[in-house]
Scaffold this active site. Structure first.
Site, PDB file in Angstrom:
ATOM      1  N   CYS A   1     -13.933  18.610 -30.362  1.00 12.42           N
ATOM      2  CA  CYS A   1     -12.857  17.813 -31.066  1.00 12.42           C
ATOM      3  C   CYS A   1     -13.046  16.469 -31.223  1.00 12.42           C
ATOM      4  O   CYS A   1     -13.445  15.769 -30.231  1.00 12.42           O
ATOM      5  CB  CYS A   1     -11.501  18.033 -30.233  1.00 12.42           C
ATOM      6  SG  CYS A   1     -10.029  17.036 -30.844  1.00 12.42           S
TER       7      CYS A   1
ATOM      8  N   ASP B   1     -13.819  23.041 -28.944  1.00 11.01           N
ATOM      9  CA  ASP B   1     -13.328  23.852 -29.883  1.00 11.01           C
ATOM     10  C   ASP B   1     -14.044  25.213 -29.909  1.00 11.01           C
ATOM     11  O   ASP B   1     -14.941  25.042 -30.111  1.00 11.01           O
ATOM     12  CB  ASP B   1     -12.756  23.167 -31.007  1.00 11.01           C
ATOM     13  CG  ASP B   1     -11.444  22.346 -31.028  1.00 11.01           C
ATOM     14  OD1 ASP B   1     -10.602  22.538 -30.235  1.00 11.01           O
ATOM     15  OD2 ASP B   1     -11.399  21.568 -31.945  1.00 11.01           O
TER      16      ASP B   1
END
Ligand SMILES: [Ca+2]
Ligand SMILES: [Ca+2]
Ligand SMILES: [Ca+2]
Ligand SMILES: [Ca+2]
Ligand SMILES: [Ca+2]
Ligand SMILES: [Ca+2]
Ligand SMILES: [Ca+2]
Ligand SMILES: [Ca+2]
Ligand SMILES: [Ca+2]
Ligand SMILES: [Ca+2]
Ligand SMILES: [Ca+2]
Ligand SMILES: [Ca+2]
Ligand SMILES: [Ca+2]
Ligand SMILES: [Ca+2]
Ligand SMILES: [Ca+2]
Ligand SMILES: [Ca+2]
Lengths: 139, 139, 139, 139, 139, 139, 139, 139, 139, 139
Positions: free
Chosen positions: G34, G41
């Site tokens: 992220c 992520d």
């Protein structure tokens, strides 16, 4: 007096002939014989139709399906024959028959055939969001 | 006399050539070799077709699929080849072959290819409500 | 020469009689007649057994199941009879037969019966974590 | 002559009283009234039992379940009452009734009650590997 | 004061009459009687509609559905009647009623009927990727 | 240098021999030949074991499974043989092999066999609530 | 020599450029960071394309996906970038990329983007009956 | 500093405004109050949109959804209001909001509403074969 | 007069105190606040209990669950508190509470706690074959 | 200040140390590197434990799992290590860690390991009927 298998398909008058609507019936108890080996074959039949003046009577459909129990038929052929018989008896605006046969030789075979009344055209379907149904009890 | 794998695809006459209808066959037992590494590859084949004058014979299809067991083929290539062989033997109005290969390198690959007889046009599909089938026994 | 339905259950020698192990067979093509109405009944049979000196031969099991096609039997009775026949032919250490009958009168009926060789005791099961199997291709 | 709802539960002789075996019945069409509001309640009943000398007759069970249609009952109470009626009529070695009621006030309620014949003890269950059943046709 | 079954369908003003939007309602608690045998029939009703000036009130819909509990109706007929009643009360731009009846004679029957306001045309649906929803908790 | 099928099962030292723990492996790519007909058979193998001093090496397991591709074996026999080979190579405290064979003659066969090190006893399992896993993305 | 993550996408010649056909690949092992928080992520990528002269090479696709492991990207942005890279390398007739990201803040996000070769038009799809696949082994 | 519920919906620039693409978000944590009874209502919201110049920021969407926690709203109304708020803030080319409300009075209600930018037309969808996704681990 | 959230749990007399039986309730509409951040948390509660002299009244349970809406609680704590409140009010022979919380930080958390009346011992469960329920309508 | 991966596992006091209860956590975002090839590996971790004086803090667990992102570990080894770290930090009465790794070489591997506090014995589980949960909204 017990019931007997019968090729005759009984009908009753369509209660709503003013509109096109769909009747869906699933018959999971079809069995006939393999014409080559004489061994039993099994299938699940699904019938969808738009009635015109007649609807097929449920018990009669059951006895009709039973009538194949001692007969020998190939998959592709019997599906088309059943559709022909049903279309002849019910004279629907539209009819689709789906036969899903049990696995043979490791291969799964389904057959789908349709009949359409001459000149009939479906109203284009209104395409709505669809939602999977769930029970309203647990487990 | 035991069966042998064979490239020949046998056919029989379509019992209902007067209408377009769909034959769906699923063959979960396809295996060939990876042409790079020689290691076995596996796939599930799904064949959908609208027959013209001929239908593919089930046992022959099984032996044909078996014939790939010792051959090396890439995923994209073998799917198109099988479709070509089937289309050549059956000369269908329409045919779609779907091959779903087992995971390789953490990546899943499926290939879908179609053949269409020149000039053939599908009747626009009557779009009915669809219902999930369920068994009529418990568990 | 085509096969015939037969009450005889053929067996072959258990290849691993030195250990208790489980054979699970599912036969989805059982049909007989209702002794009251004569109408066809359908069921899916599941057989689980721990063989002793014999295993049931698959094709023979198929022909045995076929032999009920023209016979009238009640659900509870026929399940116990088939178990008795199988136990007599195979003489297993343990055997469980499960029959799941198709819905009748809106009610679903399953029957489960077991046979145990006198004196046989199961090794207490090692209770492992269990994981749902998944195919390794898409869709 | 059409059927009538009835509190009487008919039975027939257990065809295999020499062994403990399980009969499983699922009745998805139970409805009664809420004694507070008078509004309809719905449930799915599942009956599991080990018969002794008697088995419950299927059609009779259907008419018995129908007999609650006009009666007011609370969930916990009606489940125990039905179990009591069934146990009194069938005198089973063991019986378990499961009632899964439709959601009320956003809350789902199921009730499970059991009856055991005095002195009866279950044979400890042989714990086998279990396998999920799948259809042997496609889709 | 407890509720009573009622044929009257109450409505309230559509809060967003400036756009076509879809309201989907599922009513799993429909029961009526078979006009032939007097025995209870059960169905799950699904109502989809595009409101015009009115929306159907939820509690009123529940009481309306309840009103069929003591009435005798055939499957094909009752589905069309309920649609007619709803369309008359709500005067929607579009309405589709789906009735899935419980199995009878081993055969499953569903009926789907639609009503369309004269002159109304659906905006062609924007065809997006669809994703199956999953809970956001475990198990 | 491409890999070759091989009967040799390679191992590596168990990194946590101080505790009983479970290793679960699923091998969906087993194929051998039917010794009667020469036709290909397919199965999914599941291996569960509690290692002692050794663990089976994944790539070696893959090549070992490959080694059956050209061999003829009956279902019950080959499952017991693979278990014997694995138990001999890995010398586990406990091992269970499950083979789920593809459908033959309309009948599904699974075989489950176990090996236990002499004197080893499982710690009684702590029986926790179990929760179905779900993906943490949509669709 | 171990593999390395790489932005280069390798291709091979399309073995069947004479027809439009679909290649479907699912890559469940995408992870990046992220850009706001630096936290990992995760996503599952699905790639569907109709190849023109080139196909993407599977191992190269895996290394390409790996190359995002240390990079910071927003969901909407990274999906469009990967599509751009793939479209540039493969120059397909059509390509669709679907990224289903793991849940963040209790909200699930998927992104779907497409690339189309200028002037390419899909052949209208022949709309067949579709059938859910099932394994041909038990459980 | 803890977050607060807020009616303000924050946005960020669409990173790929040159193409139409779909963003799908699912928000399973919507709750408001019934304006009649004051009791809590719950729903799962699904948002699908084709961004124009702006995308909705995830955390802001979460706080916006939270802002309904103490407010009273009817199902049909609140779905249209949320769509209006989102369309006003994001000014998308296309947006569809689906709200699936928890069961009330035994009836399930979903509402689906759409907003379309004036003059925007969707590119006709390329209709590919679709495959169910599966995880690539066991269980 | 609208309902109000309330900590008081109302009960009614157990209609079958002469036997141990199980009441299962599922409450999918639990929400409270995170004591750290003030943000809403959501959970599905499942309550299983064997009543002694009292049963919990359904509407009262609903209002009790509602009473947590404005309160801050940690997952592990609130589950134990609710169990304590319920056990104190109902004084059951046995009670198990399962709380499945919505995903937070990409991690799913469930908590399961039990209360047992001093001296109460469960009758050992009769271990029957279990069957998955299916609807008796289509789709 | 953004978070950082960290080997430290933070805890908080068990709010209900007077009873044995189960905490279940599922962490679907584990990734590390293969020590042989350097390529990324992925797994879903499931943690079940009975706390003693401490509970593991959720955010800390997330950062701990993140800390493996750049490390090389074999499947069997890393599962046992994580269990050791968690058991050391939380000192639970009982703990079970399940790691389900993504497919490698066409083979799926799961590892399950447990830790038990010396002298701790689980209360024998009360074996209740279990019910599958379903959403209380549609689709
Ligand atoms: Ca439910
Ligand atoms: Ca459709
Ligand atoms: Ca069923
Ligand atoms: Ca177990
Ligand atoms: Ca898969
Ligand atoms: Ca199947
Ligand atoms: Ca679609
Ligand atoms: Ca979930
Ligand atoms: Ca999910
Ligand atoms: Ca389609
Ligand atoms: Ca299967
Ligand atoms: Ca998987
Ligand atoms: Ca069990
Ligand atoms: Ca059904
Ligand atoms: Ca259990
Ligand atoms: Ca639902």
């Amino acid at each position: 007096m017990p019931s007997q298998p019968a090729k005759v398909l009984e009908t009753f008058p369509n209660p709503a002939p003013h509109r096109d609507y769909q009747i869906h019936m699933e018959v999971p108890e079809f069995t006939c014989l393999c014409p080559k080996t004489g061994q039993p074959d099994f299938a699940v039949l699904t019938l969808d139709y738009v009635p015109d003046r007649l609807c097929v009577e449920l018990k009669s459909l059951k006895l009709y399906v039973w009538s194949f129990r001692e007969e020998g038929h190939f998959h592709e052929d019997v599906t088309n024959r059943i559709l022909d018989d049903l279309a002849k008896a019910v004279k629907p605006r539209f009819m689709r028959l789906t036969a899903r046969f049990f696995v043979r030789g490791g291969i799964f075979t389904n057959v789908v055939a349709e009949h359409r009344k001459k000149g009939w055209k479906p109203t284009p379907r209104v395409d709505l969001a669809e939602f999977a149904a769930q029970s309203n009890f647990r487990g």
